[in-house]
Write a protein that holds these residues in place. Structure first.
Motif, short mmCIF file in Angstrom:
data_model
loop_
_atom_site.label_atom_id
_atom_site.label_comp_id
_atom_site.label_asym_id
_atom_site.label_seq_id
_atom_site.Cartn_x
_atom_site.Cartn_y
_atom_site.Cartn_z
N GLY A 24 40.36 31.72 21.54
CA GLY A 24 41.56 31.95 22.31
C GLY A 24 41.26 32.34 23.75
N ARG A 25 40.28 33.20 23.94
CA ARG A 25 39.94 33.65 25.29
C ARG A 25 39.23 32.54 26.09
N THR A 26 38.49 31.71 25.40
CA THR A 26 37.85 30.58 26.07
C THR A 26 38.90 29.61 26.60
N ALA A 27 39.96 29.40 25.82
CA ALA A 27 41.05 28.52 26.27
C ALA A 27 41.66 29.05 27.56
N GLY A 28 41.79 30.37 27.67
CA GLY A 28 42.33 30.96 28.88
C GLY A 28 41.41 30.78 30.08
N TYR A 29 40.12 30.91 29.87
CA TYR A 29 39.14 30.69 30.94
C TYR A 29 39.24 29.26 31.46
N TYR A 30 39.29 28.30 30.54
CA TYR A 30 39.39 26.90 30.93
C TYR A 30 40.68 26.62 31.71
N SER A 31 41.79 27.17 31.21
CA SER A 31 43.08 26.86 31.85
C SER A 31 43.17 27.44 33.25
N ALA A 32 42.59 28.64 33.45
CA ALA A 32 42.63 29.24 34.79
C ALA A 32 41.83 28.41 35.78
N LEU A 33 40.66 27.95 35.39
CA LEU A 33 39.86 27.11 36.29
C LEU A 33 40.59 25.80 36.58
N ALA A 34 41.21 25.24 35.56
CA ALA A 34 41.92 23.97 35.74
C ALA A 34 43.08 24.13 36.72
N SER A 35 43.73 25.29 36.70
CA SER A 35 44.87 25.50 37.60
C SER A 35 44.43 25.54 39.07
N PHE A 36 43.13 25.80 39.31
CA PHE A 36 42.60 25.79 40.66
C PHE A 36 41.76 24.53 40.94
N ASP A 37 41.84 23.56 40.00
CA ASP A 37 41.10 22.30 40.12
C ASP A 37 39.60 22.54 40.23
N ILE A 38 39.10 23.51 39.49
CA ILE A 38 37.67 23.80 39.48
C ILE A 38 37.06 23.24 38.20
N PRO A 39 36.08 22.35 38.31
CA PRO A 39 35.49 21.75 37.11
C PRO A 39 34.72 22.78 36.27
N ILE A 40 34.68 22.53 34.98
CA ILE A 40 33.94 23.41 34.07
C ILE A 40 32.45 23.14 34.22
N ASP A 41 31.67 24.20 34.38
CA ASP A 41 30.21 24.09 34.42
C ASP A 41 29.66 24.80 33.20
N GLU A 42 29.29 24.03 32.18
CA GLU A 42 28.81 24.61 30.93
C GLU A 42 27.53 25.41 31.11
N ARG A 43 26.82 25.20 32.22
CA ARG A 43 25.56 25.92 32.43
C ARG A 43 25.80 27.40 32.70
N ILE A 44 26.98 27.77 33.12
CA ILE A 44 27.24 29.19 33.39
C ILE A 44 28.17 29.80 32.34
N ILE A 45 28.20 29.16 31.17
CA ILE A 45 28.91 29.71 30.02
C ILE A 45 27.87 30.07 28.96
N LYS A 46 27.82 31.33 28.58
CA LYS A 46 26.87 31.82 27.59
C LYS A 46 27.64 32.37 26.40
N SER A 47 27.06 32.25 25.21
CA SER A 47 27.74 32.76 24.02
C SER A 47 26.79 33.61 23.18
N GLY A 48 27.37 34.45 22.36
CA GLY A 48 26.59 35.31 21.47
C GLY A 48 27.53 36.24 20.72
N GLU A 49 26.98 37.28 20.13
CA GLU A 49 27.82 38.25 19.44
C GLU A 49 28.61 39.07 20.46
N ARG A 50 29.69 39.67 20.00
CA ARG A 50 30.56 40.39 20.91
C ARG A 50 30.08 41.84 21.07
N VAL A 51 28.85 41.97 21.57
CA VAL A 51 28.21 43.28 21.70
C VAL A 51 27.55 43.40 23.06
#
Length: 352
Positions: free
Chosen positions: A213-240
């Motif tokens: 859900g929060r990832t969807a919000g990140y994507y939509s905010a960037l899209a609203s400013f016409d900023i392309p998604i750069d998967e290289r600066i997206i990191k994932s892991g446990e929520r700690v």
């Protein structure tokens, strides 16, 4: 108004039904039946008569085998987590005020354990309803299991409420949730409004409902400013915290040229703050950081953390109300969604 839930095979009437039959509140009905608080003799007689007519059976009281107490159960991943403590606190506030016990169990993020708990609780005559709190790893096995469990709860007239997680298509479950995507979009939009364009995102695990859900919000905010998604600066892991620290060190080592980090949770954000400090950089001077949840620790970091506030306690209260006073089908009150808001502190700077 009378309670539409009737006693079914293997399940006695609920306390809610007794209260409505007697024309009293849930708290009064509970007190009249348990004898723990003084109740007017006429009221007690009316409640007792309603209970007998409906075949109501209360849950077993630990200290006295001759009495039973109605109970609302909460199933959570790990009740040591800050936000789950707040949700449970909200549930307790409502159910204890109605003269109920609150039973809390942890699953350790194991779906099989969660389903085993649901299996056991639905047949317990003490249980007035069950609240399942926190996100979930989505899968077809999980969805099929929820549909079966929810149908069984519906047949037994036991309210089942999901708190902080989405429902499942085809499963008769009430839900209490908050605007995950909207909250994340507001956080990222705040960074964008301050001139940031290279905004890294440190998220939770793939397939976890909260993270998605929060990832969807990140994507939509960037899209609203016409900023392309750069998967290289997206990191994932446990929520700690450790995930935030490691991911931020990787971003700095990779010279990602970022000016801000959006962390999916405040715990992840604290790790990011520590990694930036250990690299000899400052927040927000060199890199801005924004979190999500607004836990108490967000005010204690240095600098104090800008983050998205969630009304965890109110979520718990709303879930408890859905259990104790279920709204009529089609009323529009079975799946409330709470809003979020951004709390501005000192971890974000303007680039303008």
């Amino acid at each position: 108004m009378t309670d539409s839930r009737k006693s079914g095979p293997g399940r006695k009437a609920t306390l809610h039904a007794v209260a409505e039959r007697a024309g009293v509140s849930l708290a009064t009905a509970s007190r009249a039946l348990t004898g723990t608080y003084p109740v007017a003799p006429a009221t007690k007689a009316r409640v007792t008569e309603a209970a007998a007519e409906l075949g109501y059976v209360r849950g077993k009281r630990v200290t006295d085998s001759d009495h039973r107490f109605p109970t609302v159960a909460v199933i959570a991943h790990d009740i040591r987590q800050d936000f789950l403590v707040e949700i449970v606190s909200g549930v307790e506030h409502i159910v204890t005020g109605a003269g109920h016990f609150c039973l809390v169990g942890s699953t350790g993020y194991d779906t099989a354990t969660e389903f085993a708990m649901l299996d056991a609780l639905v047949d317990d005559p003490a249980i007035e309803g069950v609240i399942v709190a926190g996100g979930v790893y989505d899968s077809e096995v999980y969805r099929d299991g929820v549909r079966k469990q929810a149908q069984r709860y519906a047949e037994q007239q036991v309210p089942l409420v999901f708190c902080g997680r989405p429902g499942v298509d085809g499963a008769p479950v009430r839900t209490v949730n908050y605007d995950q995507a909207g909250g994340a979009a507001s956080a990222v939009s705040h960074l964008l409004s301050q001139g940031h364009r290279r905004i890294a995102y440190i998220r939770g695990p793939e397939g976890f409902s909260t993270s998605e859900g929060r990832t969807a919000g990140y994507y939509s905010a960037l899209a609203s400013f016409d900023i392309p998604i750069d998967e290289r600066i997206i990191k994932s892991g446990e929520r700690v915290r450790a995930t935030g620290y490691q991911a931020t060190r990787e971003l700095l080592d990779e010279r990602a040229d970022i000016t801000a980090i959006f962390a999916e949770s405040d715990h992840i954000a604290t790790g990011a703050l520590a990694a930036i400090r250990d690299a000899g950089l400052s927040v927000p001077g060199d890199i801005s950081v924004i979190g999500f949840d607004d836990l108490s620790l967000a005010q204690e970091t240095w600098p104090p953390l800008t983050t998205v506030h969630l009304p965890f306690s109110e979520l718990g209260r709303a879930a408890a109300r859905l259990v104790l006073s279920p709204p009529a089908p089609g009323s529009g009150r079975n799946s409330p969604v709470f809003g979020t808001h951004l709390v501005i502190r000192e971890s974000v700077r303007s680039l303008w």
